[in-house]
Design a protein around this motif. Structure first.
Motif, PDB file in Angstrom:
ATOM      1  N   VAL A  60       0.834  -1.197   0.203  1.00 36.19           N
ATOM      2  CA  VAL A  60      -0.124  -0.090   0.081  1.00 36.19           C
ATOM      3  C   VAL A  60       0.923   1.265   0.062  1.00 36.19           C
ATOM      4  O   VAL A  60       0.498   2.168  -0.902  1.00 36.19           O
ATOM      5  CB  VAL A  60      -0.926   0.172   1.184  1.00 36.19           C
ATOM      6  N   THR A  72      -7.777  -1.207  -3.347  1.00 34.14           N
ATOM      7  CA  THR A  72      -7.399  -2.564  -2.714  1.00 34.14           C
ATOM      8  C   THR A  72      -8.747  -3.268  -2.529  1.00 34.14           C
ATOM      9  O   THR A  72      -9.930  -2.649  -2.600  1.00 34.14           O
ATOM     10  CB  THR A  72      -6.952  -2.637  -1.261  1.00 34.14           C
ATOM     11  N   THR A  73      -8.971  -4.669  -2.851  1.00 34.68           N
ATOM     12  CA  THR A  73      -9.982  -5.368  -2.607  1.00 34.68           C
ATOM     13  C   THR A  73      -9.734  -6.551  -1.602  1.00 34.68           C
ATOM     14  O   THR A  73      -8.534  -7.248  -1.767  1.00 34.68           O
ATOM     15  CB  THR A  73     -10.443  -6.222  -3.955  1.00 34.68           C
ATOM     16  N   ILE A  76     -11.638  -6.960   4.484  1.00 33.79           N
ATOM     17  CA  ILE A  76     -12.475  -6.081   5.180  1.00 33.79           C
ATOM     18  C   ILE A  76     -13.626  -6.657   5.934  1.00 33.79           C
ATOM     19  O   ILE A  76     -14.553  -5.881   6.336  1.00 33.79           O
ATOM     20  CB  ILE A  76     -12.554  -4.629   4.636  1.00 33.79           C
ATOM     21  N   THR A  84      -6.881  -6.028   6.412  1.00 33.74           N
ATOM     22  CA  THR A  84      -6.435  -4.833   5.453  1.00 33.74           C
ATOM     23  C   THR A  84      -6.718  -3.339   6.396  1.00 33.74           C
ATOM     24  O   THR A  84      -5.958  -2.482   6.019  1.00 33.74           O
ATOM     25  CB  THR A  84      -7.384  -4.901   4.191  1.00 33.74           C
ATOM     26  N   ALA A  85      -7.898  -3.147   7.070  1.00 35.26           N
ATOM     27  CA  ALA A  85      -7.798  -1.870   7.584  1.00 35.26           C
ATOM     28  C   ALA A  85      -6.931  -1.553   8.474  1.00 35.26           C
ATOM     29  O   ALA A  85      -6.223  -0.281   8.535  1.00 35.26           O
ATOM     30  CB  ALA A  85      -9.386  -1.873   8.509  1.00 35.26           C
ATOM     31  N   ILE A  88      -3.887  -0.476   6.415  1.00 35.39           N
ATOM     32  CA  ILE A  88      -3.971   1.152   5.616  1.00 35.39           C
ATOM     33  C   ILE A  88      -3.610   1.871   6.563  1.00 35.39           C
ATOM     34  O   ILE A  88      -2.860   2.817   6.431  1.00 35.39           O
ATOM     35  CB  ILE A  88      -5.365   0.998   5.184  1.00 35.39           C
ATOM     36  N   GLY A 141     -16.582   0.598   2.725  1.00 32.86           N
ATOM     37  CA  GLY A 141     -15.087   0.736   2.449  1.00 32.86           C
ATOM     38  C   GLY A 141     -14.726   2.193   2.967  1.00 32.86           C
ATOM     39  O   GLY A 141     -15.711   2.722   3.788  1.00 32.86           O
ATOM     40  N   GLN A 143     -11.621   5.492   2.163  1.00 31.19           N
ATOM     41  CA  GLN A 143     -10.914   6.350   1.280  1.00 31.19           C
ATOM     42  C   GLN A 143      -9.939   6.913   2.423  1.00 31.19           C
ATOM     43  O   GLN A 143     -10.040   7.726   3.238  1.00 31.19           O
ATOM     44  CB  GLN A 143     -11.128   7.227   0.395  1.00 31.19           C
ATOM     45  N   VAL A 147      -5.899   6.070  -1.457  1.00 28.19           N
ATOM     46  CA  VAL A 147      -6.117   4.885  -1.401  1.00 28.19           C
ATOM     47  C   VAL A 147      -7.676   4.365  -1.240  1.00 28.19           C
ATOM     48  O   VAL A 147      -8.090   5.002  -0.309  1.00 28.19           O
ATOM     49  CB  VAL A 147      -5.137   4.042  -0.366  1.00 28.19           C
ATOM     50  N   THR A 149     -10.340   1.520  -0.439  1.00 34.97           N
ATOM     51  CA  THR A 149     -10.475   0.068   0.494  1.00 34.97           C
ATOM     52  C   THR A 149     -11.574  -0.527  -0.049  1.00 34.97           C
ATOM     53  O   THR A 149     -12.648   0.090   0.763  1.00 34.97           O
ATOM     54  CB  THR A 149      -9.826   0.202   1.802  1.00 34.97           C
TER      55      THR A 149
END
Lengths: 248, 248
Positions: A60, A72-73, A76, A84-85, A88, A141, A143, A147, A149
């Motif tokens: 990232v 990103t996929t 989450i 992922t969170a 980030i 999701g 931002q 980025v 997410t």
């Protein structure tokens, strides 16, 4: 973030062990690329990474510096492998905490009783991020800087794109023309193809062979920003195909 | 190259603008991952890169150092955008030249007249590399150190795998068990799932939700090297699903 109006690029990070094991076939990259194209944004690179915190965080960070936008996929959801969170937040050196607006979104789907500790994890958002609406399953999701997410499940990911589109400052649209010819060989077209590309500045020419038991052939794809120039290239490609078909 | 017999990893580099534009859907990653799995080799990361020499060269260099094996697909055809062989030579700091054994392979398919300058490019092989047989369209792949360079067209790529298999020193096989349950929510399973994973050392548990208009559900996948342990995990997952189904 500096955005050059002529070449706006994106990096895509697809997160999840299941994509690397061959269990799940990714389709999100193609969806994102085709959605970005009319906005004049080209995907410059994509990475498929495991559920590994250090790799996700570093990727990232790299992509955020290298591309105008990053998508990103995956990762989450509510389970222990959904990290992922946190990654980030780590990549941007910011904190992360449960947010009231994210809890409110989850409450549209879940009763207070259903909103257990696991599901509340989906409301943990990096500090300073703005939410991305999820009309399919509500868990938002978000931002963070450049980025975006998003969820990994394709139908949910697609549902998030409309709330991102207005945040993208696009570039000059890239158009394409394609010419498909069966019965000709890629190697016969290679030299004239390079000549055509050299003649038209700003046009890139790709050549994609196909084969099956009965048939061989090639699709030529010309891409560029000048549609009138692309029309000329298409005419040259048609002439090339006609010439090669005659001699084959 | 040091190979740990317990964890043998691979990196996959998928080369081609058409994969990033959304024009072509990659399927090679899944094919390679499913082919490696019974040999006990796990794909650790995959990158989809553009036809950009610097990026390809740097990615090959990084992956060759980071993984036990590296597989590249794409960019070894006869046209001007086929630059993979040069990038591999660059990554290993070796020369590249037309090789007699590669020309001989091409001659099985092409007459001397058909073997023009473009097609001869497919016989340019990095110094010291060994060829990989291509029974589909003859133009060979090649192995340079721990990097295997293959065609991008899926049917041709698959045709090259048999001549690579005997060169792979695999690791302990990773087995998997999966349990699919409809009508339950991933968020309800998250906490007990983490508890199960914590109890079984060396087992990783993934959770993959699915949705459509009528149905929601989750597939749980347990992966590890100890099959007896995986059987116990599967029993626990079955019990978890039964408990969640009762309360839902």
């Amino acid at each position: 973030m500096e955005t050059n109006s002529n070449t706006v690029t994106a990096g895509v990070i697809l997160i999840g062990d299941e994509l690397l094991s061959g269990r799940t076939q990714d389709t999100n990259l193609g969806t994102i690329a085709r959605w970005l194209e009319p906005m004049g944004v080209q995907v410059g690179e994509a990475r498929i990474v495991a559920d590994d915190g250090d790799v996700i965080t570093q990727t990232v960070r790299d992509f955020s510096a290298r591309f105008d936008y990053v998508f990103t996929t995956g990762g989450i959801g509510p389970t222990h492998d959904d990290i992922t969170a946190d990654c980030i937040a780590g990549a941007f050196d910011v904190g992360i905490s449960e947010r009231a607006d994210a809890i409110k979104a989850l409450r549209e789907r879940y009763s207070l009783q259903e909103l257990n500790a696991a599901r509340r994890r989906m409301a943990r958002i990096p500090d300073g991020a703005s939410l991305i609406k999820n009309p399919v399953s509500q868990a938002p999701g978000f931002q963070t800087g450049n980025v975006f997410t998003m969820a990994g499940v394709p139908s949910i990911m697609r549902g998030m794109l409309p709330d991102i589109e207005h945040r993208i400052k696009g570039g000059a649209t890239v158009f394409s023309r394609s010419v498909t010819a069966s019965g000709i060989g890629e190697g016969d077209a290679a030299a004239p193809l390079a000549e055509i590309e050299a003649k038209y500045d700003g046009v890139s020419l790709g050549s994609y062979p196909f084969f099956n038991a009965e048939l061989r052939g090639v699709t030529f794809v010309a891409r560029g920003r000048d549609e009138a120039m692309l029309d000329k290239v298409e005419t040259e490609l048609d002439a090339l195909v006609a010439a090669l078909t005659e001699t084959s």
